[in-house]
Design an enzyme around this catalytic site. Structure first.
Site, PDB file in Angstrom:
ATOM      1  N   LEU C  98       0.826  -1.211   0.000  1.00 61.49           N
ATOM      2  CA  LEU C  98       0.000   0.000   0.000  1.00 61.49           C
ATOM      3  C   LEU C  98       0.856   1.257   0.000  1.00 61.49           C
ATOM      4  CD1 LEU C  98      -2.375  -1.555   2.613  1.00 61.49           C
ATOM      5  CD2 LEU C  98      -3.047  -0.995   0.269  1.00 61.49           C
ATOM      6  N   PRO C  99       0.268   2.402  -0.352  1.00 59.29           N
ATOM      7  CA  PRO C  99       1.077   3.613  -0.559  1.00 59.29           C
ATOM      8  C   PRO C  99       1.716   4.195   0.694  1.00 59.29           C
ATOM      9  CG  PRO C  99      -1.069   3.835  -1.627  1.00 59.29           C
ATOM     10  CD  PRO C  99      -1.127   2.603  -0.773  1.00 59.29           C
ATOM     11  N   THR C 129       6.011   0.607   2.422  1.00 54.80           N
ATOM     12  CA  THR C 129       7.038   1.345   3.148  1.00 54.80           C
ATOM     13  C   THR C 129       6.342   2.397   3.985  1.00 54.80           C
ATOM     14  OG1 THR C 129       8.696   0.989   1.439  1.00 54.80           O
ATOM     15  CG2 THR C 129       9.065   2.831   2.938  1.00 54.80           C
ATOM     16  N   LYS C 204      14.870  -0.524   5.478  1.00 58.74           N
ATOM     17  CA  LYS C 204      14.480   0.108   4.216  1.00 58.74           C
ATOM     18  C   LYS C 204      14.720   1.618   4.258  1.00 58.74           C
ATOM     19  CE  LYS C 204      12.128   0.885   0.297  1.00 58.74           C
ATOM     20  NZ  LYS C 204      10.739   0.649   0.013  1.00 58.74           N
ATOM     21  N   LYS C 279       8.975  11.060   0.091  1.00 55.50           N
ATOM     22  CA  LYS C 279       8.163  10.380   1.105  1.00 55.50           C
ATOM     23  C   LYS C 279       9.050   9.534   2.029  1.00 55.50           C
ATOM     24  CE  LYS C 279       5.586   6.224   1.676  1.00 55.50           C
ATOM     25  NZ  LYS C 279       5.403   4.903   1.049  1.00 55.50           N
TER      26      LYS C 279
END
Lengths: 332, 332, 332, 332
Positions: C98-99, C129, C204, C279
């Site tokens: 998902l975003p 992420t 990450k 982001k």
């Protein structure tokens, strides 16, 4: 602007809130002609603010996690409550002064929080410095309950709180501002309506971000000039009569001896702590991210104050940026 | 504060200096009771300064690489010289106003430069904004020739130059300051002795570094606040009555419409150009490196102004930092 | 790594989730010997990942806000569900992609979310992420329901998703890792157990922060060298055989023509978008604030990518940092 | 890469150069079939390089400000000279390895410098890391005397100098590169022609700027990850198999214990000193200013290394950026 309750761990604070079941002090007698005012958060700032309300003749119903703080205020005439909910039950005006967003969320929306008992028409004024989006969230919850929540963070520090000369930056509905101002006039000399809820926080955050940048900039300029051979007082006077002039160079100069009566002359004790400035700069970065505002110097200022905190400057006044920057290699 | 001679390439300037062999204008007649003053550098700032000396009754012997500038000043009563050396031959007081360190080195120490003819006891006042170490080098060379070189950079811009209300930050021997001040009083209203040679430059550089930091900081704070929903004028008034106050927020606010009569209200035209601020920030970084002074925000400010110059803002007033920072993604 | 659902406004997404009441596709027949796997989020990455599961013989029960994406996957053999809750009902293994944090919170803990129907013993693998603290919160909620939530963000981009060669960084209980790896081996070539829940996100975020810093650093170094007269390929070869070598200089050089087959050679199209890097850098700054980690270059990198997004670079590959930095003043 | 002569004050060095009047060692006998090579600067790097020339059969005529260094090299077979001028008199090939721009200017163009005696056709190879514009200036002066000056800075450190495996980045005329390479092949394994004079410096500066940025970035990412709960070795392995990979994370990891045999495992002793990195970053900023190249992270890296030097890290390896950044507030 440290708070008593920040000295106790947040965990303990939240546990206490949940377990507290002491009944509302039965000795409470409200003889004054002024309406009773609730007060939650009797830290370094809040205890002065609550006392000023008492001095002006307002009956005060108070809550704090610290029993000592509560007991001390009770001696001075306040009623004490066992939970924020008990405070809210007895008043239609309430002021809160808390360390950070998490405490505001708990005190208002948590178990035994204000929202569990708040009466319709109550005016809730939160003077904490927190994330504007939390203020907006609290305002929406209050509105659903028929109450009005306004953010009203302050500038001015402990002495201004004691002397009742704080500046309040108020966000919330135009129609409720007059009532808010009438109450806050007892605590400050400058009550500014900034716009919709959250804009009080916005104004506070923007001011403190610019303050941090100016203070570090002043520290860099003073340090550079001194190393280039300039006398500190003379350099400050050049800056202060020229375009480099700012509050940090003029009123609160970070170099010891340039200005009298400020923390730089007292080993950077007192004043506004580096750790608190770090907190406000973090709020500014969160807000900037939420609206994609570029803040290259604001971001750098946060990193510098965080480095200072990590290197042991957290308890010193934020003008100790100069102390950190002027350090020189002793090995040579 | 651009200079006429900066419009011509430096290479051409230096070649011209080397080749110039025109003889000292034979028409020079000094009738005034004031001593003759040499003036080198008739750019945007220098031509006003030289004219103010003429108005106050000083005979002026001038040199500039631009024949037009020279001819214009001759019309107003100045004598003109073919080289800096010819200027120096005829005077015991001299003011220079040049674009950068290289031009100062050439005009003073180059072929046909001032040092090739300077008389003992001459007072040399350099109002250029340059590297302090170049000022110190020129002062050492002057001293070896029996002359006195003082750095005397200015703040105030073209209008202040025209109106004779500049601030001069003067570095050099205490014993020569009275003589320097007597002359500079004709050009400015505030003549400050900063200390040994180079400290005038130091004070100027420190002021402009702090100015750049404050201006970017004000732009960040205003942009963030506006995006958070605050009215620009109201936000400025909060900052200006609080600890974020600085010259950039109060006198020269970068947001159009907040303050009247400043470049932000005129499409960022006029004022102090971004390219010139970039130059001064470069001098500050050089000076900081030479004394190992930490300047994290000063270094970041240089990068921001350089980015602006590279993106076409070089000719706009330096308050256009706001214009650059407030840009928003149009694709959404 | 954009997602189909990110193309539709989040508001629409949430409304749809709440309103969706379509029943679980009755045609679903699971003939495979492999257990059924739920999949939520069929964006640019997720649709490849779900297809790879189908290819490896796993029956897939899918949900996405986009009906087109769902229909396309149904054609390829997947069953489709009307809500995340319906997905969870039918499976004991589930992958989500998902975003951002808000979508993960809604899909798992919102109305008609996974947690409303999840069976005991279900393994939930979230490859989004997001903020590590949100992963930790989801894991706690899952644990209370008898399920296991692990964060499993990826590196590798769209092509690696298509080719099943992603790297998965997995955070969660040691005892569940073997089961997670067995499933993820179908989607990637490198499945790393990073530690407790949230550490996958941590790994990450750290990688991408270092990547952004290296990319900007490479762009600065290449631009500086080129302006100093160096040939771009030669400069890259010097860096890549020396201590400046990094993935950005060697594999993904941001200067057009230095490396073949990367976005810099294709007008910075494709690849990993600047807005997505912004982001991830925001997540890194949040994480750094939460643990008071100093990240001066990480903070500066966020500001640079935000400036780029604000100046229209959001849709270009993140190696366009070079394009932004190499801009030169055209007025000269 | 410290130099013996950097241990003695620059002032002393220059005085010695001026006063030195010792005659060229009369015992010099050149029996080798190789041509004699001059060598100026026998510091940590230079003394190994000169010894390697001796080992390869080149007669070496050496000069250094340190009599001990000279005497030691004489024992190993070199001839010694009293001034750079005396070195230049006896050779047609010469290598110099000096601390900074000022020493290069003095050794070549100062009193008793190389240019006072250099023979036509002499090849001058300067391996110092200095300002590219100084290299260009030396090359122009050499050309006027019929000699060829090439800049040939190195990467690789003291061990690579000892083992003859340095990388040389050479700037200068194409036509002289073969001759330069023939000589430098005795000292290094990788001799790269970078372009016109100064580009060797440019390549070196760009590499070291990117190296500093990567090292700080690696330190930030490792510190953040560790505070988020990741094991250092595991985090490094994730980075090194992903897009964050760089020389600093892979070969020279700044976290103790991750990589064997590097300074981080030895209390940051040895290696490439923080003060030397600060010097190279200063050269990079000067070069960037001269061509108006944006280097936001390069500028920030200089400030960070300067802060470290000012806080006593100057003598530690530059990977001690991690040590500085991971500091935590002990008061809590």
């Amino acid at each position: 602007m440290a708070h008593t309750i920040s000295k106790i761990s947040k965990m303990a604070f939240l546990m206490t809130l949940r377990k507290a079941r002491r009944s509302f002090s039965s000795s409470t007698r409200v003889l004054s002609s002024q309406p009773a005012v609730g007060f939650v958060g009797l830290g370094n700032m809040g205890n002065h603010m609550a006392r000023n309300l008492l001095k002006k003749g307002y009956p005060v119903v108070a809550y704090d996690i610290s029993q000592e703080s509560l007991a001390a205020l009770k001696k001075d005439g306040a009623s004490v409550a066992g939970t924020p909910a008990e405070v809210a039950k007895g008043v239609t005006k309430l002021v809160s002064m808390l360390p950070a967003s998490a405490e505001v969320q708990e005190v208002y929306a948590g178990k035994d929080g204000i929202f569990s008992t708040v009466q319709k028409g109550t005016l809730l004024l939160d003077s904490s410095t927190i994330d504007p989006s939390v203020s907006q969230d609290m305002a929406a919850k209050a509105e659903a309950l028929g109450a009005v929540f306004m953010d009203a963070p302050v500038s001015g520090g402990v002495n201004a709180a004691r002397d009742g000369v704080l500046t309040f930056m108020v966000g919330g509905p135009e129609g409720s501002f007059a009532e808010a101002k009438e109450l806050l006039d007892n605590l400050g000399k400058n009550i500014v309506h900034c716009g919709a809820v959250g804009t009080g926080q916005g104004a506070k955050i923007c001011n403190n971000m610019l303050l941090a940048i100016s203070m570090i900039g002043t520290s860099e300029a003073m340090n550079l000039g001194i190393r280039l051979g300039l006398d500190p007082k003379l350099l400050a006077s050049v800056l202060n009569t020229s375009s480099g002039r700012c509050w940090s160079s003029e009123i609160y100069n970070p170099v010891p001896g340039v200005v009298q009566g400020v923390p730089s002359g007292n080993d950077y004790k007192g004043g506004f702590g580096t750790a608190l400035m770090m907190k406000d700069l973090g709020l500014a970065q969160n807000a900037a991210s939420s609206v994609k505002a570029n803040t290259p110097l604001g971001a750098a200022a946060l990193q510098i104050y965080r480095t200072m905190v990590n290197h042991g400057f957290g308890g010193k006044d934020f003008s100790s940026a100069y102390l950190f920057l002027q350090e020189q290699d002793k090995s040579k």
